[in-house]
Design a protein around this motif. Structure first.
Motif, mmCIF file in Angstrom:
data_model
loop_
_atom_site.group_PDB
_atom_site.id
_atom_site.type_symbol
_atom_site.label_atom_id
_atom_site.label_comp_id
_atom_site.label_asym_id
_atom_site.label_seq_id
_atom_site.Cartn_x
_atom_site.Cartn_y
_atom_site.Cartn_z
ATOM 1 N N GLU A 1 78.019 100.604 29.980
ATOM 2 C CA GLU A 1 77.327 99.310 31.069
ATOM 3 C C GLU A 1 77.276 97.894 30.839
ATOM 4 O OE1 GLU A 1 73.909 102.430 32.782
ATOM 5 O OE2 GLU A 1 73.575 100.751 30.965
ATOM 6 N N GLN A 2 77.702 97.561 29.327
ATOM 7 C CA GLN A 2 78.068 96.710 28.988
ATOM 8 C C GLN A 2 78.843 96.140 28.893
ATOM 9 O OE1 GLN A 2 75.301 95.159 28.570
ATOM 10 N NE2 GLN A 2 73.313 97.105 29.047
ATOM 11 N N THR A 3 80.790 96.708 29.140
ATOM 12 C CA THR A 3 81.555 96.040 29.291
ATOM 13 C C THR A 3 81.601 95.347 29.697
ATOM 14 O OG1 THR A 3 81.838 98.832 29.056
ATOM 15 C CG2 THR A 3 83.850 96.740 29.618
ATOM 16 N N PRO A 4 82.418 93.983 28.830
ATOM 17 C CA PRO A 4 82.583 92.493 29.880
ATOM 18 C C PRO A 4 83.428 92.094 30.670
ATOM 19 C CG PRO A 4 83.433 92.855 27.018
ATOM 20 C CD PRO A 4 82.576 94.124 27.696
ATOM 21 N N GLN A 5 83.164 91.990 31.485
ATOM 22 C CA GLN A 5 84.912 92.298 32.218
ATOM 23 C C GLN A 5 85.900 91.333 31.922
ATOM 24 O OE1 GLN A 5 83.854 91.751 36.150
ATOM 25 N NE2 GLN A 5 86.246 92.012 36.465
ATOM 26 N N ASP A 6 86.578 90.688 30.388
ATOM 27 C CA ASP A 6 87.316 90.396 30.511
ATOM 28 C C ASP A 6 87.976 91.248 29.655
ATOM 29 O OD1 ASP A 6 87.074 87.504 30.745
ATOM 30 O OD2 ASP A 6 86.599 87.125 28.695
ATOM 31 N N THR A 7 87.445 92.772 29.335
ATOM 32 C CA THR A 7 88.360 93.555 29.257
ATOM 33 C C THR A 7 88.453 94.486 30.566
ATOM 34 O OG1 THR A 7 86.312 93.945 27.149
ATOM 35 C CG2 THR A 7 87.375 96.287 27.733
ATOM 36 N N PHE A 8 87.756 94.794 31.427
ATOM 37 C CA PHE A 8 87.893 95.233 32.581
ATOM 38 C C PHE A 8 89.005 94.365 33.108
ATOM 39 C CE2 PHE A 8 85.226 98.200 33.464
ATOM 40 C CZ PHE A 8 83.778 97.925 33.064
ATOM 41 N N ASN A 9 88.947 92.958 32.764
ATOM 42 C CA ASN A 9 90.466 92.587 33.193
ATOM 43 C C ASN A 9 91.829 93.021 32.680
ATOM 44 O OD1 ASN A 9 88.978 90.929 35.312
ATOM 45 N ND2 ASN A 9 88.889 89.431 33.848
ATOM 46 N N ARG A 10 91.630 92.759 31.629
ATOM 47 C CA ARG A 10 92.811 94.006 30.789
ATOM 48 C C ARG A 10 92.727 95.333 30.856
ATOM 49 N NH1 ARG A 10 90.401 90.986 26.497
ATOM 50 N NH2 ARG A 10 89.007 93.246 25.570
ATOM 51 N N ILE A 11 91.820 96.079 31.341
ATOM 52 C CA ILE A 11 92.370 97.282 31.310
ATOM 53 C C ILE A 11 92.340 98.044 32.693
ATOM 54 C CG2 ILE A 11 90.647 97.952 28.837
ATOM 55 C CD1 ILE A 11 89.022 99.063 31.005
ATOM 56 N N LEU A 12 92.089 97.203 33.983
ATOM 57 C CA LEU A 12 92.672 98.094 35.564
ATOM 58 C C LEU A 12 93.842 98.126 35.749
ATOM 59 C CD1 LEU A 12 89.238 96.526 36.721
ATOM 60 C CD2 LEU A 12 89.333 98.547 35.935
#
Length: 525
Positions: free
Chosen positions: A453-464
């Motif tokens: 739930e607390q994963t930042p958007q920057d991380t999502f931008n890298r893994i998605l």
């Protein structure tokens, strides 16, 4: 010479109880019986009537309604002990039995053994330091009060425990005792039993503590004996031979276990199957026999472990089911719905079942709680289902009494697809390719443990992008495998493009295929 007072706890099968009492008292020993107060009153009267003229049989002073894991089992034992102490003043040993126990040695051997080994035989290992408890709760058994029966009122049992934890209601163990744990099947000398009963009368605080513990028959006597008796006078083992399966259930003995039981370094065995009539007759006749020499090998536990482990890899003493019947059957037809979005496949599958009545099962190799019939345990975990995949599918065909069946698979299960396509049965598959929004990919990342739930958007931008590529790679790998009878429908296509793949997949006409293709909200997230 040792004179044994058997403490028998039982709740069923009055004829077997009568036979057990007559057999064990025929050579001069005695027995105190506690028959569960929950059981049929007529059964208890039958036992009382049949044993009324036997001076070596008495009954618990007070009958108790017993429940597994409850203090009532200890209370019932104490009541039977009290009667035995009163009515059998010459008894030197008190041996705890259940109605499922039987002697696996002669009376002569049992008495000689107890004469030669002046110990209290009771498993008693440190509750917290030992690994006696293999699974489930440990400290919670003692530190919290248990008011409900876990088997009868499971929700209340765990809700009570949850609230006690939230409110910080953990209690203290009486400071001068060190809680022990072990098997409830013990054999104690008379002075030890008398000391235990005196402590019960004097230490009401200890009794109150154990009354609200869970499964106190595995801790109460074990703790009190270790508290009262010098360690050198305790042999921390049970004289009753019992083994447990991988699932924590007692191993049941049958007619062909006679020789194995006699070879164990124990005096009794538990559990004897009610259907093992021949075994009971042979053991019953053995008990009164004199002059028998036993060759103690004690291989039971190691043999069971060996056979069980060999069984897991399909090599016990003969070919296993999944070796002799490793094919699904040449006449059978397995249809596989392949889709990454499980809710989409389930929606389509429900429509197919509605229109065709073909038996179908959801993601049985991916979801633990997929609804399955009882197939003897092979369906109990995903690991077992996957390991014995063909056996499982064959058993489902037999259960549904059909030669056509549909299952759902995740596209990541390429190995399962290969295995089913290599079978002699007919296998067809239909892949449903979906569009994947950023919202869906975030949810997928959370489900597979890559995000929270607390994963930042920057991380999502890298893994998605990587997750999206992995999903595409799974589909490409299936296409590269070039399976026969393999069709695809895509979310981006028109309804008309769905018809031919669905018709070939299900062997249905165009009208039926159109009804299925028009499943409402098929691709909605």
């Amino acid at each position: 010479m040792a004179k044994i007072a058997y403490i028998l706890l039982c709740h069923k099968d009055p004829e077997a109880v009568i036979q057990q009492a007559e057999r064990l008292t025929a050579t001069g020993d005695c027995m105190a019986i506690h028959f569960d107060a929950r059981a049929d009153a007529a059964d208890f009267r039958q036992i009382q009537t049949a044993l009324a003229d036997n001076p070596n049989v008495t009954f618990a002073i007070k009958r108790v309604k017993c429940g597994w894991g409850e203090w009532s089992l200890v209370q019932a034992t104490l009541s039977a002990i009290e009667a035995a102490l009163r009515d059998f003043p010459r008894a030197t040993h008190f041996y705890m039995l259940s109605g499922d126990c039987m002697a696996i040695k002669t009376s002569e051997y049992v008495h000689d053994y107890l004469d030669d080994n002046d110990f209290d035989f009771i498993e008693s290992f440190d509750f917290f330091a030992s690994d006696w408890i293999k699974t489930g709760m440990k400290a919670e058994r003692l530190l919290y009060r248990h008011f409900f029966n876990e088997r009868k009122h499971k929700a209340l049992f765990y809700k009570s425990l949850e609230w006690q934890k939230k409110l910080g209601l953990a209690r203290k163990i009486p400071s001068d005792i060190q809680v022990q744990i072990g098997s409830q099947w013990w054999c104690l000398r008379r002075p030890t039993v008398e000391a235990v009963m005196e402590m019960v009368r004097q230490r009401r605080d200890v009794v109150r503590f154990f009354k609200r513990t869970w499964i106190p028959d595995e801790t109460f006597f074990q703790t009190l004996v270790r508290h009262l008796i010098p360690a050198e006078e305790i042999n921390a083992r049970t004289l009753t031979f019992l083994m447990f399966t991988d699932y924590g259930m007692p191993l049941v003995f049958y007619n062909d276990h006679y020789d194995l039981l006699l070879n164990q370094d124990d005096l009794f065995a538990r559990k004897i199957s009610p259907e093992a009539v021949e075994l009971k007759e042979r053991l019953g006749a053995l008990y009164a026999t004199e002059g028998v020499t036993f060759k103690i090998s004690g291989e039971g536990p190691s043999l069971f472990k060996f056979v069980t482990e060999r069984g897991r890899v399909g090599r016990r003493f003969a070919n296993r089911f999944w070796e002799t019947e490793a094919t699904l059957g040449r006449e059978r037809e397995l249809m596989i719905l392949v889709c990454k979005k499980w809710h989409v496949a389930k929606r389509l599958l429900a429509k197919i079942k509605q229109e065709t009545n073909i038996p179908a099962v959801d993601y049985l190799f991916q979801e633990e709680d997929t609804e399955l019939p009882d197939l003897g345990g092979i369906q109990s975990t995903i690991e077992k289902r996957t390991r014995h995949r063909r056996a499982l599918i064959r058993m489902l065909f037999d259960y549904f009494q059909t030669n056509r069946m549909i299952i759902c698979l995740d596209p990541g299960s390429l190995d399962l697809l290969h295995d089913f396509y290599n079978d002699r049965s007919t296998t067809r598959a239909l892949e449903v390719q979906c569009n994947y929004s950023e919202h869906y990919l975030k949810g997928h990342a959370a489900r597979i443990g890559l995000a929270g739930e607390q994963t930042p958007q920057d991380t999502f931008n890298r893994i998605l992008p990587t997750i999206r590529r992995d999903i595409e790679d799974e589909s490409d790998a299936i296409r590269d495998a070039d399976f026969e009878n393999y069709g695809r429908i895509r979310e981006v296509d028109e309804i008309g493009d769905f018809l031919k793949p669905i018709m070939e997949f299900l062997t249905v006409g165009e009208d039926k295929a159109r009804e299925i293709a028009m499943t409402p909200h098929l691709f909605a997230d």
